[in-house]
Design a protein around this motif. Structure first.
Motif, PDB file in Angstrom:
ATOM      1  N   UNK A   5       0.843  -1.198   0.000  1.00 17.29           N
ATOM      2  CA  UNK A   5       0.000   0.000   0.000  1.00 17.29           C
ATOM      3  C   UNK A   5       0.882   1.253   0.000  1.00 17.29           C
ATOM      4  N   UNK A   6       1.934   1.235   0.805  1.00 14.89           N
ATOM      5  CA  UNK A   6       2.859   2.366   0.864  1.00 14.89           C
ATOM      6  C   UNK A   6       3.558   2.568  -0.476  1.00 14.89           C
ATOM      7  N   UNK A   7       4.047   1.479  -1.058  1.00 11.89           N
ATOM      8  CA  UNK A   7       4.750   1.570  -2.344  1.00 11.89           C
ATOM      9  C   UNK A   7       3.821   2.068  -3.443  1.00 11.89           C
ATOM     10  N   UNK A   8       2.605   1.557  -3.473  1.00  9.82           N
ATOM     11  CA  UNK A   8       1.652   1.982  -4.494  1.00  9.82           C
ATOM     12  C   UNK A   8       1.330   3.471  -4.356  1.00  9.82           C
ATOM     13  N   UNK A   9       1.159   3.911  -3.122  1.00  5.06           N
ATOM     14  CA  UNK A   9       0.869   5.329  -2.896  1.00  5.06           C
ATOM     15  C   UNK A   9       2.024   6.200  -3.385  1.00  5.06           C
ATOM     16  N   UNK A  10       3.253   5.849  -3.012  1.00  6.04           N
ATOM     17  CA  UNK A  10       4.414   6.649  -3.400  1.00  6.04           C
ATOM     18  C   UNK A  10       4.644   6.615  -4.905  1.00  6.04           C
ATOM     19  N   UNK A  11       4.505   5.445  -5.511  1.00  3.13           N
ATOM     20  CA  UNK A  11       4.694   5.328  -6.962  1.00  3.13           C
ATOM     21  C   UNK A  11       3.701   6.222  -7.715  1.00  3.13           C
ATOM     22  N   UNK A  12       2.475   6.260  -7.216  1.00  5.97           N
ATOM     23  CA  UNK A  12       1.436   7.062  -7.862  1.00  5.97           C
ATOM     24  C   UNK A  12       1.645   8.546  -7.594  1.00  5.97           C
ATOM     25  N   UNK A  16       5.937   7.883 -10.912  1.00  5.62           N
ATOM     26  CA  UNK A  16       7.124   7.129 -11.296  1.00  5.62           C
ATOM     27  C   UNK A  16       7.088   6.687 -12.758  1.00  5.62           C
ATOM     28  N   UNK A  17       5.927   6.348 -13.251  1.00 10.02           N
ATOM     29  CA  UNK A  17       5.816   5.828 -14.620  1.00 10.02           C
ATOM     30  C   UNK A  17       6.211   6.858 -15.679  1.00 10.02           C
ATOM     31  N   UNK A  18       6.271   8.128 -15.299  1.00 13.81           N
ATOM     32  CA  UNK A  18       6.598   9.194 -16.254  1.00 13.81           C
ATOM     33  C   UNK A  18       8.099   9.369 -16.475  1.00 13.81           C
ATOM     34  N   UNK A  19       8.927   8.620 -15.731  1.00 12.79           N
ATOM     35  CA  UNK A  19      10.365   8.868 -15.752  1.00 12.79           C
ATOM     36  C   UNK A  19      11.157   7.672 -16.273  1.00 12.79           C
ATOM     37  N   UNK A  20      12.168   7.988 -17.068  1.00 12.52           N
ATOM     38  CA  UNK A  20      13.188   7.023 -17.450  1.00 12.52           C
ATOM     39  C   UNK A  20      14.426   7.384 -16.647  1.00 12.52           C
ATOM     40  N   UNK A  21      14.753   6.555 -15.660  1.00 12.26           N
ATOM     41  CA  UNK A  21      15.735   6.947 -14.654  1.00 12.26           C
ATOM     42  C   UNK A  21      17.000   6.088 -14.722  1.00 12.26           C
ATOM     43  N   UNK A  22      17.970   6.453 -13.869  1.00  9.79           N
ATOM     44  CA  UNK A  22      19.259   5.758 -13.819  1.00  9.79           C
ATOM     45  C   UNK A  22      19.257   4.606 -12.826  1.00  9.79           C
ATOM     46  N   UNK A  23      18.177   4.473 -12.073  1.00 12.31           N
ATOM     47  CA  UNK A  23      18.041   3.414 -11.072  1.00 12.31           C
ATOM     48  C   UNK A  23      16.557   3.120 -10.903  1.00 12.31           C
ATOM     49  N   UNK A  24      16.196   1.956 -10.381  1.00 11.72           N
ATOM     50  CA  UNK A  24      14.782   1.656 -10.185  1.00 11.72           C
ATOM     51  C   UNK A  24      14.171   2.546  -9.104  1.00 11.72           C
ATOM     52  N   UNK A  25      12.985   3.054  -9.367  1.00  9.07           N
ATOM     53  CA  UNK A  25      12.256   3.841  -8.372  1.00  9.07           C
ATOM     54  C   UNK A  25      11.198   2.965  -7.717  1.00  9.07           C
ATOM     55  N   UNK A  26      11.094   3.096  -6.402  1.00  5.72           N
ATOM     56  CA  UNK A  26      10.114   2.315  -5.662  1.00  5.72           C
ATOM     57  C   UNK A  26      10.786   1.407  -4.651  1.00  5.72           C
ATOM     58  N   UNK A  27      10.161   0.266  -4.405  1.00  5.36           N
ATOM     59  CA  UNK A  27      10.694  -0.696  -3.440  1.00  5.36           C
ATOM     60  C   UNK A  27      11.905  -1.398  -4.039  1.00  5.36           C
ATOM     61  N   UNK A  28      13.066  -1.244  -3.404  1.00  5.63           N
ATOM     62  CA  UNK A  28      14.315  -1.818  -3.920  1.00  5.63           C
ATOM     63  C   UNK A  28      14.761  -3.051  -3.139  1.00  5.63           C
TER      64      UNK A  28
END
Length: 247
Positions: A5-12, A16-28
């Motif tokens: 629930x926490x990860x889904x809230x933060x991702x939204x 996060x889906x709008x970015x092409x990043x240098x590392x994974x965003x979210x729960x690592x």
């Protein structure tokens, strides 16, 4: 609060889906499923992990997490020790990089603009680099004093612009390479966290002041603000831990 629930809230919330990043965003790194206490910080270094263990935190939320592009994939040395500490103590690690720089409310750049009382006039709403305007022109020395007070850091000043400044471009972290954007926007000042050798010449020859305010110092504000929002929105205890870093 469940970790999913926490990860889904933060991702939204951080889009996060709008970015092409240098590392994974979210729960690592996964830990316990129920979250009651979170430690936030800039970088998931060993000192921050140790602080989270001492606080008996269920999760760590950072701007600089793990698994960066082009880094070794093997779990050895420093990397093995950090991840072993997380796994042995059942602590989740969540990392958000570019989404936390760019967020319009709790992002590093949005928070810096608030601290420096800048009206955001950025021509491109999607630009990571921001352009702002002071309420009235002020001496560059006075603006630097404002930065020193808000960041608790004396920036490196590369002289190049006018004595009185009004328009300020900025981008947190290692964004010295974006100075050309500030020049194109005819900003009086460009601020980032780090500096390169050629930045001196770019600033002087283009007529813009460059202020290197510290990668760490310019990126404390976003993750701290995000943690405060989580504490307000949910029944969570959130503790910001600042690990000193002169860079």
């Amino acid at each position: 609060m469940h970790i999913h629930e926490l990860t889904e809230y933060l991702d939204t919330y951080l889009q996060v889906a709008d970015f092409k990043d240098y590392a994974p965003n979210g729960l690592q790194v996964s830990g316990k499923t129920e979250i009651a206490k979170i430690v936030t910080g800039v970088t998931a270094c060993q000192a921050l992990i140790d602080a989270a263990i001492e606080q008996e935190a269920d999760a760590i939320l950072v701007h600089h997490g793990y698994f960066w592009k082009n880094e070794p994939v093997t779990l050895t040395g420093m990397k093995q020790k950090r991840i072993r500490s997380l796994l042995m103590n059942d602590i989740n690690l969540l990392g958000y990089h570019l989404p936390l720089d760019a967020h319009p409310v709790v992002g590093n750049n949005a928070m810096l603009g608030q601290l420096w009382e800048l009206e955001d006039i950025t021509p491109d709403a999607k630009s990571l680099v921001r352009l702002g305007r002071l309420a009235s022109p002020k001496p560059i020395s006075e603006f630097i004093q404002t930065m020193e007070t808000t960041l608790d850091r004396t920036p490196l000043h590369l002289l190049g612009g006018p004595e009185a400044v009004e328009t300020v471009a900025w981008c947190s972290g290692g964004a010295q390479g974006y100075i050309q954007q500030a020049i194109d926007w005819q900003a009086d000042v460009f601020i980032s966290g780090e500096v390169s050798e050629q930045t001196t010449h770019q600033a002087l020859e283009s007529g813009v002041h460059y202020l290197a305010a510290g990668h760490h110092a310019t990126e404390r504000v976003g993750v701290k603000a995000l943690g405060e929002k989580l504490a307000q929105e949910f029944d969570l205890e959130v503790i910001f831990v600042d690990i000193p870093n002169p860079v």
